[in-house]
Enzyme design. Structure first.
Site, PDB file in Angstrom:
ATOM      1  N   TYR A  18       0.811  -1.220   0.000  1.00 37.84           N
ATOM      2  CA  TYR A  18       0.000   0.000   0.000  1.00 37.84           C
ATOM      3  C   TYR A  18       0.842   1.267   0.000  1.00 37.84           C
ATOM      4  O   TYR A  18       0.514   2.230   0.710  1.00 37.84           O
ATOM      5  CB  TYR A  18      -0.895   0.047   1.259  1.00 37.84           C
ATOM      6  CG  TYR A  18      -1.776  -1.147   1.473  1.00 37.84           C
ATOM      7  CD1 TYR A  18      -2.729  -1.514   0.528  1.00 37.84           C
ATOM      8  CD2 TYR A  18      -1.679  -1.903   2.629  1.00 37.84           C
ATOM      9  CE1 TYR A  18      -3.552  -2.603   0.740  1.00 37.84           C
ATOM     10  CE2 TYR A  18      -2.495  -2.989   2.852  1.00 37.84           C
ATOM     11  CZ  TYR A  18      -3.428  -3.337   1.903  1.00 37.84           C
ATOM     12  OH  TYR A  18      -4.235  -4.405   2.121  1.00 37.84           O
ATOM     13  N   TYR A 146     -14.483  -4.354   3.930  1.00 36.11           N
ATOM     14  CA  TYR A 146     -13.164  -4.782   3.450  1.00 36.11           C
ATOM     15  C   TYR A 146     -13.005  -6.263   3.785  1.00 36.11           C
ATOM     16  O   TYR A 146     -13.200  -6.676   4.930  1.00 36.11           O
ATOM     17  CB  TYR A 146     -12.035  -3.981   4.129  1.00 36.11           C
ATOM     18  CG  TYR A 146     -10.668  -4.527   3.749  1.00 36.11           C
ATOM     19  CD1 TYR A 146     -10.083  -4.186   2.523  1.00 36.11           C
ATOM     20  CD2 TYR A 146     -10.004  -5.434   4.577  1.00 36.11           C
ATOM     21  CE1 TYR A 146      -8.859  -4.716   2.160  1.00 36.11           C
ATOM     22  CE2 TYR A 146      -8.778  -5.976   4.206  1.00 36.11           C
ATOM     23  CZ  TYR A 146      -8.214  -5.617   2.996  1.00 36.11           C
ATOM     24  OH  TYR A 146      -7.015  -6.157   2.620  1.00 36.11           O
ATOM     25  N   ASP A 240     -17.365 -12.053   8.607  1.00 36.25           N
ATOM     26  CA  ASP A 240     -15.912 -11.934   8.513  1.00 36.25           C
ATOM     27  C   ASP A 240     -15.432 -11.289   9.817  1.00 36.25           C
ATOM     28  O   ASP A 240     -15.513 -10.073   9.990  1.00 36.25           O
ATOM     29  CB  ASP A 240     -15.557 -11.077   7.282  1.00 36.25           C
ATOM     30  CG  ASP A 240     -14.045 -10.873   7.141  1.00 36.25           C
ATOM     31  OD1 ASP A 240     -13.294 -11.268   8.055  1.00 36.25           O
ATOM     32  OD2 ASP A 240     -13.634 -10.310   6.100  1.00 36.25           O
ATOM     33  N   LYS A 269      -6.074 -12.592  11.701  1.00 35.59           N
ATOM     34  CA  LYS A 269      -5.437 -11.505  12.474  1.00 35.59           C
ATOM     35  C   LYS A 269      -4.942 -11.932  13.866  1.00 35.59           C
ATOM     36  O   LYS A 269      -3.807 -12.326  13.995  1.00 35.59           O
ATOM     37  CB  LYS A 269      -6.385 -10.310  12.560  1.00 35.59           C
ATOM     38  CG  LYS A 269      -6.613  -9.637  11.193  1.00 35.59           C
ATOM     39  CD  LYS A 269      -5.847  -8.350  11.035  1.00 35.59           C
ATOM     40  CE  LYS A 269      -5.712  -7.879   9.615  1.00 35.59           C
ATOM     41  NZ  LYS A 269      -6.934  -7.609   8.876  1.00 35.59           N
TER      42      LYS A 269
END
Ligand SMILES: *Cc1c(COP(=O)(O)O)cnc(C)c1O
Length: 422
Positions: A18, A146, A240, A269
């Site tokens: 990014y 996202y 999610d 995560k």
């Protein structure tokens, strides 16, 4: 202290995430991590407000996880999961199913969040195909969402905010709509599904917090509405929880706050406490039964090389131990109260649009950020590691962060934002 040679020698060969590498500030070389602190190669120390994209929920270098990974490394770092299995993977599957409770029963391992979402989507589509229902290949997903950076997941992200608008022409077509934040909005969505429903495999949502799409919060009612819509139209509901799972929102999983369960959930995560890459897609027995047949073509055709990696599973088991032996959820709630109080002064600034907190997530949304690189630099100069994106400055610290460290972090954010319009 000087910057070490490996920076100058390696930097010309690395491609960063990014980042417009021509103009971005070069990355900070980190030599060590400990607790909520990062020690830079030049000797400076930063207090970490991000916990490495909120993975390091127990802080860095927790000795219990380190010990478990070392022991597993001696016994067996990895074996293929095709045709072989092992204790760390099966124990973790049993424990995850136990934590998630009845209705989320079968664990499929992958090694990143994006792939866990891809697998959830593949499961949902094939679930219908296996039952002879053709034409259910679309998903209902939400603005602000996202779900990852791969081609499958890019197509279910917010089409404008999801960082992927460039690729729009080559992505699969799904229905990206507003979250039903009211009963009226739900009625509209209900009407839409009346016609669109038969083309959909499922509904995909990040429960309570849309993370990388803008740190947007919604009410648990939204999830209850989606559960009702999914049931009414016979769609699979996928949560999610890659961002929200493992205490981040104040409960172990965000869905607990809504009192409804999905048919499939994705986790990653914080699954290994931020130590090793691992993700899981957990499905209900009903979904799993859709693949249980005498026909080999009904099998789920997916299997990453490093599926069920033993080191990562050992780390995840050790991380779950810590949720049992240390008061993580109490800590998350204490952080929540501290964030609400500590970030509140930002509200008085002209350039701040909103300050919001849920669990151990604190968000300051600005009207805009004119020079993000300069803002990042000022935060580092203030001694903290905070990485604004879009229009938001957010804190997702380790759940173990000390009250004093959290205070320094919040004072730095408030101070830097107050000093000038960023
Ligand atoms: C980070 C994230 C992903 C993608 O995970 P990766 O491991 O980066 O592929 C997907 N969904 C949500 C909600 C996330 O926060």
């Amino acid at each position: 202290m000087q910057t070490p040679d490996w920076v100058a020698q390696g930097q010309p060969h690395i491609w960063l995430p990014y980042a417009q590498m021509k103009t971005a500030t070069p990355p900070l070389p980190v030599a060590r991590s400990r607790g909520s602190r990062l020690e830079l190669a030049d000797g400076r120390e930063l207090i970490d407000g991000v916990a490495s994209w909120w993975t390091a929920c127990h802080g860095y270098n927790h000795p219990h996880i380190a010990q478990a990974v070392r022991a597993q490394l001696d016994a067996m770092p990895h074996v293929m999961f095709g045709g072989l299995t092992h204790e760390p993977a099966l124990t973790l599957a049993r424990r995850l199913a136990g934590l998630l409770g009845p209705g989320l029963d079968r664990v499929f391992y992958t090694d990143s969040g994006s792939v866990a979402v891809e697998v959830a989507m593949k499961m949902a589509v094939q679930f219908w195909l296996n039952q002879g229902e053709r034409g259910r290949s679309r998903f209902l997903a939400f603005r602000g969402g996202y779900h990852g950076d791969t081609f499958g997941t890019m197509a279910v992200c917010d089409p404008d905010e999801g960082m992927h608008s460039l690729f729009r022409g080559m992505l699969a077509e799904h229905d990206i709509v507003d979250l039903p934040r009211s009963d009226e909005a739900m009625a509209q969505l209900d009407a839409f599904l009346e016609t669109r429903g038969p083309q959909l495999a499922g509904i995909l949502v990040e429960p309570l917090v849309q993370g990388a799409g803008g740190m947007l919060l919604h009410d648990p009612d939204v999830l209850r509405r989606l559960r009702r819509l999914a049931d009414r139209h016979g769609l699979l509901l996928i949560f999610d929880e890659i961002f929200t799972g493992f205490g981040r929102t104040g409960t172990m999983f965000a869905f607990e706050q809504a009192g409804v369960k999905p048919d499939i959930i994705t986790l990653s995560k914080a699954l290994t406490g931020g130590t090793l890459p691992l993700a899981a897609t957990v499905a209900s027995n009903r979904v799993f039964d859709g693949f249980w047949s005498d026909d080999p073509a009904h099998a789920l055709m997916h299997g990453p090389t490093f599926m069920g990696n033993a080191l990562a599973c050992a780390a995840a088991n050790a991380s779950l131990d810590l949720f049992e032996t240390e008061p993580r959820l109490d800590q998350a709630r204490a952080i929540s109260a501290a964030l609400a109080a500590g970030l509140a002064p930002c509200r008085e600034l002209d350039w701040v649009r909103d300050v919001r907190v849920l669990g151990a997530i604190g968000v300051v949304e600005l009207d805009g950020i004119h020079d993000r690189e300069a803002l990042k630099r000022r935060l580092v100069e203030a001694g903290v590691w905070v990485r604004p994106f879009g229009n938001v400055v957010y804190l997702t610290p380790a759940l173990t962060i000390g009250a004093e460290e959290l205070d320094i972090l919040m004072r730095a954010v408030v101070g830097v934002l107050r000093a000038q319009r960023p």
